[in-house]
Motif scaffolding. Structure first.
Motif, PDB file in Angstrom:
ATOM      1  N   VAL A 276      21.697  28.282  16.159  1.00 31.61           N
ATOM      2  CA  VAL A 276      21.447  28.305  14.716  1.00 31.61           C
ATOM      3  C   VAL A 276      20.051  28.827  14.373  1.00 31.61           C
ATOM      4  O   VAL A 276      19.816  29.326  13.294  1.00 31.61           O
ATOM      5  CB  VAL A 276      21.660  26.891  14.124  1.00 31.61           C
ATOM      6  N   LYS A 277      19.107  28.686  15.286  1.00 31.05           N
ATOM      7  CA  LYS A 277      17.728  29.174  15.120  1.00 31.05           C
ATOM      8  C   LYS A 277      16.902  28.389  14.102  1.00 31.05           C
ATOM      9  O   LYS A 277      15.921  28.900  13.588  1.00 31.05           O
ATOM     10  CB  LYS A 277      17.689  30.665  14.761  1.00 31.05           C
ATOM     11  N   LYS A 278      17.318  27.172  13.763  1.00 33.24           N
ATOM     12  CA  LYS A 278      16.499  26.323  12.895  1.00 33.24           C
ATOM     13  C   LYS A 278      16.859  24.864  13.128  1.00 33.24           C
ATOM     14  O   LYS A 278      17.912  24.559  13.668  1.00 33.24           O
ATOM     15  CB  LYS A 278      16.671  26.698  11.427  1.00 33.24           C
ATOM     16  N   VAL A 279      15.966  23.986  12.733  1.00 32.80           N
ATOM     17  CA  VAL A 279      16.211  22.552  12.870  1.00 32.80           C
ATOM     18  C   VAL A 279      16.698  21.997  11.525  1.00 32.80           C
ATOM     19  O   VAL A 279      16.476  22.616  10.482  1.00 32.80           O
ATOM     20  CB  VAL A 279      14.937  21.798  13.335  1.00 32.80           C
ATOM     21  N   PRO A 280      17.338  20.840  11.525  1.00 35.72           N
ATOM     22  CA  PRO A 280      17.757  20.239  10.253  1.00 35.72           C
ATOM     23  C   PRO A 280      16.554  20.031   9.338  1.00 35.72           C
ATOM     24  O   PRO A 280      15.478  19.639   9.786  1.00 35.72           O
ATOM     25  CB  PRO A 280      18.356  18.900  10.682  1.00 35.72           C
TER      26      PRO A 280
END
Length: 141
Positions: free
Chosen positions: A23-27
């Motif tokens: 996804v390349k990002k964190v929540p």
């Protein structure tokens, strides 16, 4: 998430993380309000990666069975490069857990305010490897 109960799970009651490789990002900007984790085996809530996460008016209790058995654990996984910051933990009860009520490992820039953290076997609050501050304000241990 509002008003959800996680009870008798064999692992964590709730987990916040992401497959960063895909996804390349964190929540980001996750809110848990009025949730309950009761009688789960590993953690009531694990936060592995994320930013701007707010947990309010919730209860994490009776976690025991698989170490570390904490009410809430903010615990980045190796290689410890994912963001885990800007957490707000407010107006919560973390009690009767087999480990700590609340553990911060490799987390920073967070606030822990107005919580009740009694009767946890290892203690109320534990922190390690912090690069910055955690504000603790008017918590009852």
């Amino acid at each position: 998430m509002n008003g959800v109960t996680a009870k008798n799970f064999s692992g964590d009651g709730f987990t916040i993380e992401n497959n960063v490789d895909a996804v390349k990002k964190v929540p980001d900007k996750v809110k848990l309000d009025r949730v309950t984790a009761d009688y789960n085996r590993r953690q009531g809530l694990s936060i592995i990666a994320g930013t701007n996460i707010t947990i309010t008016n919730s209860t994490f209790k009776h976690t025991e069975g698989t170490p570390s058995s904490d009410g809430i654990a903010l615990e980045r996984d190796k290689p410890y490069t994912l963001l885990l910051e800007n957490m707000v933990i407010r107006h919560k009860r973390m009690q009767n857990n087999g480990g700590y009520g609340l553990i911060f490992a490799f987390s920073h820039h967070s606030r822990v305010e107005y919580n009740i953290i009694p009767s946890n076997k290892e203690g109320g609050f534990f922190k390690q490897c912090l690069r910055s501050y955690i504000v603790r304000k008017q918590n009852q241990l």
